[in-house]
Write a protein that holds these residues in place. Structure first.
Motif, PDB file in Angstrom:
ATOM      1  N   UNK A   1      47.157 -13.711  64.143  1.00 29.52           N
ATOM      2  CA  UNK A   1      46.613 -15.041  64.414  1.00 29.52           C
ATOM      3  C   UNK A   1      45.164 -15.103  63.943  1.00 29.52           C
ATOM      4  N   UNK A   2      44.795 -16.097  63.143  1.00 29.68           N
ATOM      5  CA  UNK A   2      43.382 -16.251  62.775  1.00 29.68           C
ATOM      6  C   UNK A   2      42.537 -16.661  63.977  1.00 29.68           C
ATOM      7  N   UNK A   3      41.363 -16.075  64.066  1.00 33.47           N
ATOM      8  CA  UNK A   3      40.311 -16.543  64.970  1.00 33.47           C
ATOM      9  C   UNK A   3      39.207 -17.085  64.069  1.00 33.47           C
ATOM     10  N   UNK A   4      39.332 -18.329  63.679  1.00 38.86           N
ATOM     11  CA  UNK A   4      38.485 -18.899  62.621  1.00 38.86           C
ATOM     12  C   UNK A   4      37.198 -19.524  63.134  1.00 38.86           C
ATOM     13  N   UNK A   5      37.042 -19.669  64.440  1.00 36.76           N
ATOM     14  CA  UNK A   5      35.936 -20.458  64.963  1.00 36.76           C
ATOM     15  C   UNK A   5      34.574 -19.938  64.493  1.00 36.76           C
ATOM     16  N   UNK A   6      34.342 -18.631  64.603  1.00 33.95           N
ATOM     17  CA  UNK A   6      33.026 -18.085  64.265  1.00 33.95           C
ATOM     18  C   UNK A   6      32.737 -18.115  62.770  1.00 33.95           C
ATOM     19  N   UNK A   7      33.733 -18.440  61.960  1.00 31.15           N
ATOM     20  CA  UNK A   7      33.535 -18.526  60.512  1.00 31.15           C
ATOM     21  C   UNK A   7      33.160 -19.933  60.066  1.00 31.15           C
ATOM     22  N   UNK A   8      33.239 -20.904  60.972  1.00 24.74           N
ATOM     23  CA  UNK A   8      33.086 -22.301  60.586  1.00 24.74           C
ATOM     24  C   UNK A   8      31.616 -22.663  60.403  1.00 24.74           C
ATOM     25  N   UNK A   9      31.383 -23.633  59.483  1.00 24.99           N
ATOM     26  CA  UNK A   9      30.032 -23.860  58.994  1.00 24.99           C
ATOM     27  C   UNK A   9      29.313 -25.037  59.640  1.00 24.99           C
ATOM     28  N   UNK A  10      29.762 -25.559  60.761  1.00 25.03           N
ATOM     29  CA  UNK A  10      29.013 -26.646  61.385  1.00 25.03           C
ATOM     30  C   UNK A  10      27.899 -26.065  62.260  1.00 25.03           C
ATOM     31  N   UNK A  11      26.893 -26.882  62.511  1.00 30.49           N
ATOM     32  CA  UNK A  11      25.629 -26.366  63.029  1.00 30.49           C
ATOM     33  C   UNK A  11      25.771 -25.690  64.391  1.00 30.49           C
ATOM     34  N   UNK A  12      26.621 -26.221  65.272  1.00 27.67           N
ATOM     35  CA  UNK A  12      26.742 -25.650  66.611  1.00 27.67           C
ATOM     36  C   UNK A  12      27.308 -24.227  66.588  1.00 27.67           C
ATOM     37  N   UNK A  13      28.022 -23.895  65.507  1.00 29.16           N
ATOM     38  CA  UNK A  13      28.657 -22.584  65.421  1.00 29.16           C
ATOM     39  C   UNK A  13      27.744 -21.530  64.800  1.00 29.16           C
ATOM     40  N   UNK A  14      26.593 -21.920  64.311  1.00 26.12           N
ATOM     41  CA  UNK A  14      25.757 -20.997  63.541  1.00 26.12           C
ATOM     42  C   UNK A  14      25.409 -19.701  64.278  1.00 26.12           C
ATOM     43  N   UNK A  15      25.054 -19.714  65.565  1.00 27.58           N
ATOM     44  CA  UNK A  15      24.738 -18.442  66.224  1.00 27.58           C
ATOM     45  C   UNK A  15      25.915 -17.464  66.220  1.00 27.58           C
ATOM     46  N   UNK A  16      27.120 -17.966  66.419  1.00 29.34           N
ATOM     47  CA  UNK A  16      28.294 -17.088  66.401  1.00 29.34           C
ATOM     48  C   UNK A  16      28.612 -16.625  64.984  1.00 29.34           C
ATOM     49  N   UNK A  17      28.409 -17.507  64.030  1.00 27.36           N
ATOM     50  CA  UNK A  17      28.579 -17.180  62.617  1.00 27.36           C
ATOM     51  C   UNK A  17      27.696 -15.986  62.258  1.00 27.36           C
ATOM     52  N   UNK A  18      26.443 -16.033  62.668  1.00 23.99           N
ATOM     53  CA  UNK A  18      25.515 -14.948  62.361  1.00 23.99           C
ATOM     54  C   UNK A  18      25.868 -13.674  63.117  1.00 23.99           C
ATOM     55  N   UNK A  19      26.270 -13.810  64.371  1.00 22.26           N
ATOM     56  CA  UNK A  19      26.636 -12.631  65.164  1.00 22.26           C
ATOM     57  C   UNK A  19      27.841 -11.922  64.585  1.00 22.26           C
ATOM     58  N   UNK A  20      28.820 -12.674  64.117  1.00 21.63           N
ATOM     59  CA  UNK A  20      30.004 -12.042  63.551  1.00 21.63           C
ATOM     60  C   UNK A  20      29.648 -11.288  62.274  1.00 21.63           C
ATOM     61  N   UNK A  21      28.835 -11.876  61.443  1.00 24.15           N
ATOM     62  CA  UNK A  21      28.411 -11.194  60.221  1.00 24.15           C
ATOM     63  C   UNK A  21      27.719  -9.878  60.547  1.00 24.15           C
ATOM     64  N   UNK A  22      26.871  -9.894  61.556  1.00 22.40           N
ATOM     65  CA  UNK A  22      26.191  -8.662  61.956  1.00 22.40           C
ATOM     66  C   UNK A  22      27.180  -7.638  62.497  1.00 22.40           C
ATOM     67  N   UNK A  23      28.103  -8.092  63.327  1.00 16.63           N
ATOM     68  CA  UNK A  23      29.075  -7.177  63.924  1.00 16.63           C
ATOM     69  C   UNK A  23      29.977  -6.538  62.882  1.00 16.63           C
ATOM     70  N   UNK A  24      30.273  -7.275  61.807  1.00 17.31           N
ATOM     71  CA  UNK A  24      31.164  -6.766  60.762  1.00 17.31           C
ATOM     72  C   UNK A  24      30.399  -6.130  59.597  1.00 17.31           C
ATOM     73  N   UNK A  25      29.063  -6.071  59.709  1.00 14.66           N
ATOM     74  CA  UNK A  25      28.208  -5.472  58.676  1.00 14.66           C
ATOM     75  C   UNK A  25      28.412  -6.145  57.315  1.00 14.66           C
TER      76      UNK A  25
END
Length: 382
Positions: free
Chosen positions: A324-348
């Protein structure tokens, strides 16, 4: 009903009534909207293009929007377009996820052509790459070319069994590392990486859940999903895309006016907090994670990420695993940006790279197929 109840619907698992504690199972296994999953469907087609399209329409795609339109106006050729009103402007503002879905469509089309001894020659965006969103220009031009001795793809046999399984996964069954290696090896364009260490999986579960909570609380994103709900078999049959809720109980509530979709957007409703633990169980039962990255984020990379993703999904099916995709943290709208950045850091993830897909794996129960528009409805200029 509340937004938490809505996410149960979105997960394809259960829904509860606002004044009741009974859980009602959603059935998605009957009706004409699922008839396209019959392997015999389209078998009688003399036109190879229609036969390959009957397989391509089974591709995974965001919110089951099925955005593909095939033009068959030129003999032995297919021109693929995106139907613009099937896009998701709130959660997918740059059409990245929709493009990935179109890539999955092209991969199944290519696999089906190989099954008949044809090579699909695919030219992407022949009239230019649309940015920042997709437009009226073609996504791909395809020629089906006979090739003697062309090997069939072993993953083809999994197309009709493939599912996006949003049920809870069995926490007593870890995902075998050998299975993860074989699944990752199915990706052809970009490397697929995975995590199965319990500590790291736990951290990624928490990150994914925090992103989901943000989507619940972002009005535009939440409403986009609510607006795509199809309740009951008649509504699903009329519009077999979006979020299908095939439940006699829910359909009856909707018919008599006891199911107000707007209530799903109210975070103050009584059942909001009551359902948190149940909904979170979908995240807490992730037994491994897998992700796809691309060197950049151009349209061709998004298409090829979609081609790789459906192969990963088919390979997981062959291993008896759910995905199952967990796509939320990959999405590019402004409210998601902190999670977007955290996921990138977590996945190096490197600065120039893009995470295109992030999915959970595990052993889920048997589920039925998602509704689909028949392939005949996705053809123009035939």
């Amino acid at each position: 009903m509340n937004r938490r109840n809505f996410m149960l619907i979105l997960g394809g698992g259960v829904i509860t009534a606002a004044a009741a504690t009974t859980i009602w199972v959603l059935s998605r296994q009957d009706g004409d909207a699922q008839s396209v999953w019959d392997p015999k469907k389209g078998a009688e087609e003399a036109d190879l293009r229609r036969w390959v399209l009957s397989h391509a329409i089974l591709a995974p795609n965001p919110h089951n929007r099925q955005p593909w339109i095939a033009d068959l106006g030129t003999a032995d050729e297919i021109t693929l377009y995106c139907q613009k009103d099937r896009r998701l402007p709130e959660t997918d503002p740059f059409d990245r996820q929709i493009t990935i879905g179109l890539g999955a469509f092209l991969e199944l089309l290519s696999m089906a052509a190989m099954e008949r001894g044809f090579r699909a020659e695919i030219a992407l965006f022949p009239e230019g790459e649309p940015q920042p969103r997709l437009d009226e220009r073609p996504v791909a031009h395809i020629r089906l070319v006979r090739q003697d001795g062309l090997a069939r793809d072993p993953l083809f046999q999994e197309i009709y069994r493939r599912r996006t399984n949003r049920s809870n996964y069995d926490i007593a069954l870890p995902v075998p590392k050998d299975s993860l290696k074989r699944i990752a090896a199915a990706s052809r364009h970009f490397p697929a990486r995975y995590a199965d260490d319990p500590t790291r999986v736990g951290d990624l579960r928490s990150l994914a859940w925090a992103a989901m909570e943000t989507e619940f609380l972002t009005p535009g994103a939440a409403k986009e999903s609510v607006d795509l709900m199809r309740i009951g078999r008649s509504e699903i049959a009329a519009n077999p895309d979006g979020i299908a809720i095939d439940s006699l109980f829910v359909s009856a509530m909707d018919t008599v006016g006891l199911f107000d979709r707007n209530d799903l957007l109210d975070p103050t409703s009584q059942s909001y907090s009551q359902q948190v633990d149940f909904i979170r169980s979908q995240f807490d039962t992730a037994m491994a994670f897998l992700w796809l990255t691309t060197p950049g984020n151009v349209r061709g990379e998004q298409i090829n990420a979609g081609r790789d993703y459906v192969r990963l999904n088919l390979a997981a099916t062959a291993e008896g695993l759910s995905m199952q995709p967990f796509s939320q943290a990959l999405q590019e709208y402004v409210e998601m940006r902190p999670h977007f950045d955290r996921l990138r850091t977590a996945l190096a993830i490197q600065p120039q790279e893009t995470v295109q897909m992030f999915v959970r794996l595990g052993y889920g129960g048997e589920i039925g197929p998602a509704p689909r528009w028949p392939y005949e409805t996705r053809i123009r200029s035939a």
